[in-house]
Design a protein around this motif. Structure first.
Motif, PDB file in Angstrom:
ATOM      1  N   PRO A  39       0.810  -1.221   0.000  1.00 17.71           N
ATOM      2  CA  PRO A  39       0.000   0.000   0.000  1.00 17.71           C
ATOM      3  C   PRO A  39       0.841   1.267   0.000  1.00 17.71           C
ATOM      4  O   PRO A  39       0.316   2.358  -0.275  1.00 17.71           O
ATOM      5  CB  PRO A  39      -0.830  -0.123   1.281  1.00 17.71           C
ATOM      6  N   ASP A  40       2.125   1.144   0.310  1.00 14.99           N
ATOM      7  CA  ASP A  40       3.044   2.274   0.211  1.00 14.99           C
ATOM      8  C   ASP A  40       3.393   2.467  -1.265  1.00 14.99           C
ATOM      9  O   ASP A  40       4.069   1.640  -1.872  1.00 14.99           O
ATOM     10  CB  ASP A  40       4.310   1.986   1.014  1.00 14.99           C
ATOM     11  N   MET A  41       2.926   3.541  -1.849  1.00 18.15           N
ATOM     12  CA  MET A  41       3.139   3.775  -3.273  1.00 18.15           C
ATOM     13  C   MET A  41       4.556   4.225  -3.595  1.00 18.15           C
ATOM     14  O   MET A  41       4.929   4.322  -4.764  1.00 18.15           O
ATOM     15  CB  MET A  41       2.131   4.816  -3.785  1.00 18.15           C
ATOM     16  N   GLY A  42       5.340   4.523  -2.580  1.00 22.21           N
ATOM     17  CA  GLY A  42       6.733   4.874  -2.830  1.00 22.21           C
ATOM     18  C   GLY A  42       6.883   6.246  -3.441  1.00 22.21           C
ATOM     19  O   GLY A  42       6.082   7.154  -3.203  1.00 22.21           O
ATOM     20  N   LYS A  43       7.898   6.399  -4.273  1.00 19.97           N
ATOM     21  CA  LYS A  43       8.199   7.685  -4.887  1.00 19.97           C
ATOM     22  C   LYS A  43       7.137   8.045  -5.911  1.00 19.97           C
ATOM     23  O   LYS A  43       6.800   7.254  -6.788  1.00 19.97           O
ATOM     24  CB  LYS A  43       9.568   7.644  -5.559  1.00 19.97           C
ATOM     25  N   LEU A  44       6.599   9.258  -5.800  1.00 18.07           N
ATOM     26  CA  LEU A  44       5.515   9.698  -6.676  1.00 18.07           C
ATOM     27  C   LEU A  44       5.997  10.781  -7.633  1.00 18.07           C
ATOM     28  O   LEU A  44       6.790  11.649  -7.270  1.00 18.07           O
ATOM     29  CB  LEU A  44       4.354  10.261  -5.852  1.00 18.07           C
ATOM     30  N   ARG A  45       5.516  10.712  -8.866  1.00 18.41           N
ATOM     31  CA  ARG A  45       5.642  11.834  -9.791  1.00 18.41           C
ATOM     32  C   ARG A  45       4.332  12.613  -9.760  1.00 18.41           C
ATOM     33  O   ARG A  45       3.249  12.020  -9.724  1.00 18.41           O
ATOM     34  CB  ARG A  45       5.910  11.354 -11.216  1.00 18.41           C
ATOM     35  N   GLN A  46       4.415  13.931  -9.754  1.00 20.38           N
ATOM     36  CA  GLN A  46       3.224  14.768  -9.760  1.00 20.38           C
ATOM     37  C   GLN A  46       3.148  15.573 -11.047  1.00 20.38           C
ATOM     38  O   GLN A  46       4.154  16.085 -11.546  1.00 20.38           O
ATOM     39  CB  GLN A  46       3.222  15.717  -8.566  1.00 20.38           C
ATOM     40  N   PHE A  47       1.937  15.661 -11.593  1.00 14.86           N
ATOM     41  CA  PHE A  47       1.675  16.411 -12.819  1.00 14.86           C
ATOM     42  C   PHE A  47       0.533  17.384 -12.529  1.00 14.86           C
ATOM     43  O   PHE A  47      -0.487  17.001 -11.956  1.00 14.86           O
ATOM     44  CB  PHE A  47       1.259  15.478 -13.952  1.00 14.86           C
ATOM     45  N   THR A  48       0.679  18.624 -12.959  1.00 16.64           N
ATOM     46  CA  THR A  48      -0.379  19.623 -12.794  1.00 16.64           C
ATOM     47  C   THR A  48      -1.276  19.633 -14.011  1.00 16.64           C
ATOM     48  O   THR A  48      -0.804  19.656 -15.158  1.00 16.64           O
ATOM     49  CB  THR A  48       0.232  21.022 -12.594  1.00 16.64           C
ATOM     50  N   ALA A  49      -2.565  19.599 -13.789  1.00 18.11           N
ATOM     51  CA  ALA A  49      -3.534  19.516 -14.879  1.00 18.11           C
ATOM     52  C   ALA A  49      -3.790  20.873 -15.509  1.00 18.11           C
ATOM     53  O   ALA A  49      -3.674  21.920 -14.863  1.00 18.11           O
ATOM     54  CB  ALA A  49      -4.849  18.951 -14.352  1.00 18.11           C
ATOM     55  N   SER A  50      -4.139  20.833 -16.779  1.00 18.99           N
ATOM     56  CA  SER A  50      -4.777  21.985 -17.423  1.00 18.99           C
ATOM     57  C   SER A  50      -6.286  21.771 -17.339  1.00 18.99           C
ATOM     58  O   SER A  50      -6.763  20.631 -17.310  1.00 18.99           O
ATOM     59  CB  SER A  50      -4.337  22.104 -18.878  1.00 18.99           C
TER      60      SER A  50
END
Length: 441
Positions: A70-81
């Motif tokens: 359940p630990d998703m670890g390292k996340l990439r984040q993207f900002t939406a338009s």
């Protein structure tokens, strides 16, 4: 006496399950209508669209390698338009994120943000290499009664082909034009369920994605409805004359090209789309090619005229040896070969309950054909073989064929008749609205 017996029309069912005056599908701060679509190179990216009420800040998409913890670890984040939409259900905001830089044939987990909340985590697997076995689903028109009637077809498709990674929709996803557009779209997304955020979804625009502006006046024209541009995050690589509704992508050995038949027929873009299609197919290095367009190049209903498509588009399909042309619009089933060769195979199908009758011309030139039958299609392919199956809403085999490809790229077509059920025709003398060209509304 059974409904519909002896020419008695069955009672017409409402197009949606939403009671009059209800705003059941109004947007909230919770993200909904989440749908994933392929990037141009589906092995390294995908895109996601979703909806909320109007937010105070741009929402995020978070991405991680899918794992068993359940630990998703390292996340990439993207900002939406984001883009706003006003409908009978009030204001909504529609968001898009394009995810790139991914590894082929890799399972990712992603979630999308709302107002102080998040969606659940969804899984999405990127496309693999050409030659790696691929299963995809193809649905003809959904359009009517999506929640009550179409949902069972989509579920049966996924149950029949649980390994499917790509879903093609041949247009007229909703009926539209009746003041219930947003509720219809809400039911389309509800009918699609978990398939839509977890699979690469590639729809074509049909004539019901458009509406008539200035109807019955000299200024009458077709205008693309407001939901189409914001509901999907499609590749932005279409024909300049129809940039919002045409696109192409490569997915695991198949080049898929989506055309806009309504724009070609009603807005005069057929030649421009043909030129664009010629360029897209000229650069194709994939072993297979599929073109999706809503209106059939060989019509199945009487009094249909798609000769513009036949004149402008068919020579391009022939020149580049396209394998399949997947279509909808005529609310029946029919398949036929090209005039000059076994390929392309031109197929028209219908997933929804609105059912028309076949023309005598279609019956004489197509086999198999069907009326009064909800269908979905399963395609399984690798670099040596493409197997096509059309199945009914209960999963029964209705049509099948195989295309084999040798080491030189030459292809051989073969009918597969074993296991098919008997041909189906409309048994009713009168449709619910009394129209003799329709079997079911």
């Amino acid at each position: 006496m059974a409904a519909g017996a002896m020419g008695v029309a069955p009672a017409a069912e409402p197009n949606t399950q939403v009671p009059a005056g209800s705003r059941h599908y109004a947007a909230t701060g919770f993200p909904d209508r989440i749908v994933a679509s392929p990037a141009q190179d589906a092995a390294t990216g995908f895109a996601v669209a979703w909806r909320t009420s109007t937010l105070s800040a741009a929402p995020l998409l978070e991405l991680a390698l899918a794992g068993d913890s359940p630990d998703m670890g390292k996340l990439r984040q993207f900002t939406a338009s984001s883009r706003a939409l006003q409908s009978e259900n009030g204001a909504s905001q529609h968001h898009r994120v394009d995810v790139d830089g991914l590894q082929p044939d890799t399972l990712y987990a992603y979630r999308v943000q709302g107002q102080g909340t998040w969606s659940g985590w969804n899984h999405f697997r990127t496309a693999g290499a050409a030659g790696q076995p691929l299963t995809l689903l193809y649905f003809g028109d959904t359009q009517n009664k999506n929640l009550s009637h179409v949902s069972r077809v989509i579920r049966q498709g996924w149950q029949t082909a649980p390994d499917a990674r790509l879903a093609l929709f041949a247009g007229d996803l909703v009926s539209g034009g009746d003041g219930e557009d947003d509720s219809e779209w809400g039911e389309w997304f509800a009918a699609g369920g978990w398939l839509l955020p977890g699979m690469a979804v590639a729809p074509a625009a049909g004539n019901h994605e458009y509406f008539e502006e200035f109807e019955d006046t000299p200024q009458e024209r077709r205008v693309l409805g407001g939901h189409w541009p914001v509901s999907f995050a499609l590749p932005g690589n279409g024909a300049p004359a129809a940039a919002t509704t045409t696109y192409w992508f490569d997915y695991q050995g198949v080049r898929v090209v989506v055309l806009d038949g309504t724009s070609a027929l009603d807005l005069g873009t057929a030649q421009a789309q043909a030129q664009w299609l010629d360029g897209v197919l000229a650069g194709n290095q994939q072993p297979w090619s599929i073109v999706v367009v809503h209106q059939p190049l060989y019509p199945l209903r009487a009094e249909r005229d798609t000769s513009v498509l036949a004149t402008q588009i068919r020579p391009v399909l022939q020149r580049h040896h396209v394998d399949l042309v997947l279509q909808g619009h005529d609310h029946t089933y029919g398949r036929r070969a090209d005039d000059n060769a076994a390929l392309p195979q031109y197929i028209s199908s219908v997933a929804g309950p609105k059912q028309y009758r076949l023309s005598p011309q279609a019956r004489a030139t197509m086999a198999p054909v069907a009326e009064d039958t909800q269908l979905f299609q399963v395609l399984r392919l690798d670099d040596k073989q493409l197997r096509y199956e059309a199945r009914t809403a209960t999963g029964r085999l209705y049509d099948a064929f195989q295309i084999s490809r040798d080491g030189k790229g030459d292809k051989q077509f073969k009918e597969l008749r074993e296991g098919r059920i008997a041909p189906r025709d409309c048994p009713r003398a009168v449709s619910p609205k009394g129209r003799d060209d329709r079997c079911w509304e």
